[in-house]
Design a protein around this motif. Structure first.
Motif, PDB file in Angstrom:
ATOM      1  N   UNK A   1     -15.825   4.956  11.927  1.00  0.00           N
ATOM      2  CA  UNK A   1     -15.058   6.199  11.931  1.00  0.00           C
ATOM      3  C   UNK A   1     -15.445   7.005  10.701  1.00  0.00           C
ATOM      4  N   UNK A   2     -16.006   8.183  10.924  1.00  0.00           N
ATOM      5  CA  UNK A   2     -16.356   9.099   9.828  1.00  0.00           C
ATOM      6  C   UNK A   2     -17.217   8.410   8.776  1.00  0.00           C
ATOM      7  N   UNK A   3     -18.166   7.596   9.225  1.00  0.00           N
ATOM      8  CA  UNK A   3     -19.077   6.941   8.292  1.00  0.00           C
ATOM      9  C   UNK A   3     -18.537   5.673   7.670  1.00  0.00           C
ATOM     10  N   UNK A   4     -17.275   5.308   7.955  1.00  0.00           N
ATOM     11  CA  UNK A   4     -16.697   4.087   7.401  1.00  0.00           C
ATOM     12  C   UNK A   4     -17.024   2.910   8.326  1.00  0.00           C
ATOM     13  N   UNK A   5     -17.335   1.758   7.699  1.00  0.00           N
ATOM     14  CA  UNK A   5     -17.670   0.582   8.502  1.00  0.00           C
ATOM     15  C   UNK A   5     -16.468   0.121   9.316  1.00  0.00           C
ATOM     16  N   UNK A   6     -15.305  -0.029   8.645  1.00  0.00           N
ATOM     17  CA  UNK A   6     -14.094  -0.475   9.324  1.00  0.00           C
ATOM     18  C   UNK A   6     -12.883   0.179   8.683  1.00  0.00           C
ATOM     19  N   UNK A   7     -11.894   0.511   9.514  1.00  0.00           N
ATOM     20  CA  UNK A   7     -10.635   1.068   9.041  1.00  0.00           C
ATOM     21  C   UNK A   7      -9.488   0.296   9.677  1.00  0.00           C
ATOM     22  N   UNK A   8      -8.451   0.047   8.885  1.00  0.00           N
ATOM     23  CA  UNK A   8      -7.197  -0.455   9.428  1.00  0.00           C
ATOM     24  C   UNK A   8      -6.273   0.744   9.576  1.00  0.00           C
ATOM     25  N   UNK A   9      -5.773   0.975  10.785  1.00  0.00           N
ATOM     26  CA  UNK A   9      -4.926   2.130  11.046  1.00  0.00           C
ATOM     27  C   UNK A   9      -3.571   1.642  11.530  1.00  0.00           C
ATOM     28  N   UNK A  10      -2.515   1.987  10.750  1.00  0.00           N
ATOM     29  CA  UNK A  10      -1.147   1.676  11.132  1.00  0.00           C
ATOM     30  C   UNK A  10      -0.527   2.925  11.749  1.00  0.00           C
ATOM     31  N   UNK A  11       0.369   2.732  12.709  1.00  0.00           N
ATOM     32  CA  UNK A  11       0.950   3.873  13.400  1.00  0.00           C
ATOM     33  C   UNK A  11       2.382   3.544  13.809  1.00  0.00           C
TER      34      UNK A  11
END
Length: 714
Positions: A324-334
Motif C-alpha cells: 500500500x503506497x509503497x509500504x511492504x506491510x500495514x496493519x489497519x485497525x477499523x
C-alpha cells in the motif's frame, strides 16, 4: 566405459572402491555424528530461541493489535460523539429556524436584527452574517423577509460558537434568502440551490444528510456538510439549514490519533469513499470544480478492497494489508461511527508495530550465526585428518591390488585367447587349465560349448538349405497359379471387368476366371476352397481347370457344376469343400444364366438400387455325389449400367479382432451409398476389407470379381 577396461584394472578399481567405501563409510559416520552433535546444539539453541521468540512475538503482536484496535475504537467513539453533537445542533438549528420562519409570524413585533446582516464586507467579519438575496421581492415583502433573515443571525452565531470545529453555518430559505455566518466573501456565480447539500436535503424531505467531501465556496477548502430541510406545519419545505466542517478539522479533532503519532487515520463513508485523511490536496482547487473522491472499493490492491467491504459493513477489527503506497506491510485497525454509518480506520506500518520483535529476532540470528561458524570450523579440522588418513590407505590398497590382480587375471587371459579362437571358427583347442577352481570348470564348459556350436552350425546350414528349397518351390507354385488367372480382359464395348486376388500364404485357395467363348457370350466363374496353403491351391487349380474347360464348351451352369462335383468326389481325399459361382452372359442381349454351389456373396446393382443376387440354395462342390437337380440355374436380364460384384471373403469363417465375419450383409451395408466406376468399386471394397480385418487379414484368402454391363452394341 567400465566395460572397456581390462580385468586387472577392474580388480584394482574394485579394491579401491571397497577401500574407499569402507574408509569413507567410517569417516562419513564419524563426521555425521560430529555434525549431528553440532546440529543438535544449534537445534536446541534454535528451538529454545524460536519458542521464546515466537511466544514473545505472538504476544507482542497480539497486544499491539489489541491496543491498536482499542485506540481506533476509542477514536471512533470520539468521532461519533462529535458527529452526534453536530447533528443535535443541526436539529436545534432546524427547529428554531422553523419557528422564526413560520408563516403568520409577526416579524414587525420581533426585534429587528437587520443590522447584523451585511452584503458587503464588514470591518469585523465575526460580527455580521452575510445575506444574499436570490428573490426579486420588493416593498413590504422584502423588508419583512429581511427582518426574518436578520433573526437567524444570533441563532447561526450561537451554533457556530458552540462548536469550535465548524467552518460555517447557514440557512437558505425557499424564497431565495441565503444567510451564512461568519461573513465570507461571496463567489461569483454561486447559488445555494445548485449545491448538493441543498438538493439532497430537499430529497431527504426532513431527514438529515451528510454531503462531501467537496470544494467549499468559502476559501476553496475541502469540507463535509451536514444539512437538513425545514418544514412548516403543512409539511412544506421552507428552508434548508447546513453546517460545514473542513476535512482538515475532522482529521485533526475527530480522528486524530494523538496517542499514536505514527498512525495515519482516515474516515470512510458507506460507499467506500474516503471522507477525510491526512494530506488531502487543497491547493489549486476552485469551488465550482467537482472533487475526485478516493474510493477504496476501486483500489487496485485486493487487500484494501476487502478492508473497505468490512468497514462498510460496520465491522471492527485489525487486518494486515501489503503493498500500500509503497509500504511492504500495514496493519489497519477499523471501527464504525454509528451515528453516521461511517467507519474510522488507522494504518500503522508493520515495522513500527513490531519494532521490538524485529530487534529480538536480529539479536538471536547473530547468536546462532556465531555458533554455526564454531561448529563448521570443528568439522573442517576433523575432515582434514580423515582425508590424510584416507590417502595413505588408498596407496596401500593400490600396491596390494596390483599384486593380487596379476595372479588372478593370468588364467582369465588364457580363457580369453581360447574364446577368440572359437570366434574365428577354431573349435579344437589344446589349452587346458589345471587351477582346480571355478576357472578350470569354466575352461571345460568352453570345450563343451565349442563342440555344441560346431554341431549346431552344421544343423543350421542344413536347415537353411531346406528352407531355401521350399521357398523356391512355393515361388514357382505361386507363379504358376498367377499364370492360371485370366490375363487383362480384352476391350469389349459391352463390358468392363475388374478383379482382385490376395492369398493368405504364398499360394491361394481362391480363384476366378472369365473368357469370351464366342463373340456374344462371356463365361465367368469365381470360387473358394475351404482351406489354405498348398492342398487348397492344388484343389483350386483342378476346379478352375474343370470349370474353365467346361465353360468354353458352352455347358449350362447347372450341368457344369454337377459334372465338376462328381469329378471331385472321385479323388478328393482331403475332404475339402469348394464354393463356386459360374455364369454365362450374352453381351448382346444382357441375358445372364448362372448357378451356384455353396454360397458366394454377391451384389447386384440395378438402376442405382442395391440387392443380393437371388440364388437357389445348393451344396458345395466335392462333399457328396449329387443328382442332376442338386444345382439349379437362374436367369437374369441385365440392363445397361448394371453391375455384378462377387467376393469369396467370409466363406472360410475367418473372424476379425471383434469376433465378426464379413458376410453378404456387410457387403450390402458397405456399398449402399457407393457411387463410382467398377475399378473404384473393387478398390473401395478391398480397402474396407483391410480395415474390417486389420492385422487378421493375412489369415484369409480374398478374391473379388466385378462385371459392369454397358449394353449390347448396335
Amino acid at each position: 566405459m567400465f566395460k572397456r577396461i581390462g580385468i586387472k584394472a577392474k580388480i584394482l578399481i574394485i579394491m579401491l572402491f571397497l577401500a574407499v567405501i569402507s574408509f569413507g563409510a567410517a569417516a562419513v559416520l564419524t563426521l555425521e555424528n560430529i555434525k549431528k552433535l553440532g546440529g543438535f546444539t544449534l537445534y536446541s539453541c534454535n528451538v529454545l530461541g524460536d519458542r521464546t521468540f515466537g511466544d514473545s512475538k505472538d504476544a507482542l503482536l497480539k497486544h499491539a493489535n489489541e491496543e491498536l484496535l482499542s485506540l481506533v475504537t476509542g477514536q471512533a467513539m470520539i468521532a461519533n460523539v462529535q458527529f452526534e453533537r453536530i447533528e443535535d445542533e443541526m436539529a436545534m438549528l432546524v427547529t428554531l429556524t422553523g419557528r422564526y420562519l413560520q408563516e403568520g409570524n409577526n416579524a414587525a413585533s420581533g426585534k429587528d436584527e437587520r443590522r447584523f446582516l451585511a452584503a458587503d464586507k464588514p470591518s469585523a467579519p465575526f460580527s455580521r452574517s452575510r445575506i444574499t438575496v436570490y428573490a426579486k421581492d420588493t416593498g413590504e415583502k422584502y423588508r419583512r423577509n429581511l427582518v426574518l433573515a436578520g433573526q437567524l443571525h444570533p441563532l447561526l452565531k450561537f451554533i457556530y460558537g458552540n462548536h469550535a470545529d465548524l467552518d460555517m453555518a447557514y440557512v437558505c430559505t425557499a424564497h431565495g434568502y441565503y444567510v451564512s455566518y461568519p461573513w465570507s466573501e461571496p463567489q461569483k456565480g454561486f447559488s445555494p440551490f445548485e449545491r448538493d447539500w441543498y438538493r439532497e436535503a430537499v430529497k431527504a424531505n426532513g431527514g438529515q444528510v451528510w454531503i462531501g467531501p467537496y470544494i467549499s465556496a468559502h476559501k476553496s477548502k475541502i469540507i463535509l456538510t451536514c444539512a437538513k430541510a425545514v418544514k412548516n406545519t403543512k409539511g412544506e419545505i421552507i428552508a434548508v439549514c447546513g453546517v460545514d466542517i473542513t476535512v482538515k478539522e475532522i482529521t485533526r479533532s475527530f480522528i486524530g490519533m494523538r496517542m499514536l503519532q505514527s498512525g495515519r487515520a482516515f474516515l470512510v463513508d458507506k460507499e467506500g469513499n474516503i471522507l477525510a485523511r491526512r494530506d488531502m490536496k487543497e491547493e489549486g482547487m476552485v469551488w465550482h470544480e467537482s472533487y475526485q473522491k478516493e474510493n477504496l472499493l476501486k483500489s487496485p490492491n485486493s487487500g484494501l478492497r476487502k478492508l473497505a467491504e468490512k468497514m462498510i459493513a460496520g465491522e471492527e477489527g485489525v487486518t494486515k494489508v501489503g503493498n500500500v503506497a509503497g509500504e511492504a506491510e500495514l496493519y489497519i485497525a477499523y471501527a464504525p461511527v454509528p451515528v453516521t454509518g461511517w467507519s474510522v480506520g488507522v494504518a500503522v506500518k508493520a515495522e513500527v508495530l513490531a519494532a521490538s520483535v524485529y530487534k529480538a529476532e536480529l539479536a538471536m540470528e547473530k547468536n546462532i550465526h556465531r555458533h554455526r561458524i564454531r561448529v563448521k570450523d570443528y568439522f573442517n579440522r576433523n575432515l582434514n585428518i580423515y582425508l590424510v588418513t584416507g590417502a595413505a590407505v588408498l596407496v596401500l590398497v593400490v600396491i596390494c591390488g596390483l599384486i593380487f590382480s596379476h595372479k588372478i587375471t593370468a588364467p582369465i587371459l588364457m580363457l580369453k585367447g581360447k574364446a577368440l579362437r572359437i570366434m574365428e571358427g577354431n573349435f579344437a583347442s589344446g589349452i587346458h587349465l589345471n587351477t582346480g577352481d571355478e576357472l578350470e570348470r569354466l575352461d571345460k564348459s568352453f570345450d563343451n560349448m565349442a563342440r555344441e556350436i560346431s554341431r549346431y552350425m552344421e544343423h543350421v546350414r542344413t536347415t537353411v538349405r531346406d528352407r531355401e528349397k521350399t521357398e523356391q518351390e512355393f515361388a514357382v507354385a505361386a507363379n504358376i497359379q498367377y499364370l492360371m488367372l485370366p490375363a487383362k480382359f480384352r476391350e469389349v464395348p459391352e463390358l468392363t471387368i475388374e478383379s482382385f486376388l490376395k492369398p493368405a500364404h504364398a499360394v491361394s485357395g481362391d480363384f476366378y476366371n472369365y473368357i469370351m467363348t464366342d463373340d456374344k457370350h462371356l463365361f465367368f466363374c469365381i470360387g473358394k476352397v475351404a482351406g489354405k496353403g498348398v492342398p487348397a491351391a492344388m484343389l483350386m487349380a483342378r476346379v478352375m481347370t474343370l470349370l474353365s474347360h467346361l465353360g468354353t464348351m458352352k455347358t449350362d451352369p447347372e450341368k457344369l457344376l454337377l459334372i465338376v462335383n462328381n469329378a471331385l468326389i472321385i479323388n478328393n481325399k482331403t475332404d475339402m469343400a469348394v464354393s463356386a459361382f459360374c455364369g454365362c452372359l450374352n453381351i448382346k442381349t444382357g441375358r445372364l444364366i448362372f448357378s451356384n454351389a455353396g454360397h458366394v456373396p454377391s451384389v447386384y446393382i440395378h438402376e442405382g438400387g442395391l440387392s443380393a443376387l437371388k440364388i437357389e440354395e445348393s451344396p458345395a462342390l466335392g462333399i457328396d455325389t449329387a443328382d442332376r437337380k442338386a444345382f439349379r440355374q437362374n436367369t437374369l436380364r441385365l440392363s445397361p449400367g448394371d453391375v455384378l460384384l462377387f467376393t469369396t471373403n467370409g466363406i472360410d469363417k475367418v473372424e476379425n479382432a471383434r469376433g465378426e465375419i464379413f458376410e453378404e450383409r456387410h457387403l450390402l451395408s458397405l456399398l449402399k451409398d457407393f457411387k463410382g466406376s467398377v475399378k473404384s468399386l473393387v478398390k473401395f471394397t478391398v480397402e474396407h476389407l483391410k480395415e474390417f480385418y486389420g492385422d487378421d487379414i493375412s489369415r484369409t484368402d480374398i478374391a473379388l470379381l466385378a462385371i459392369e454391363y454397358k449394353g449390347g452394341s448396335k
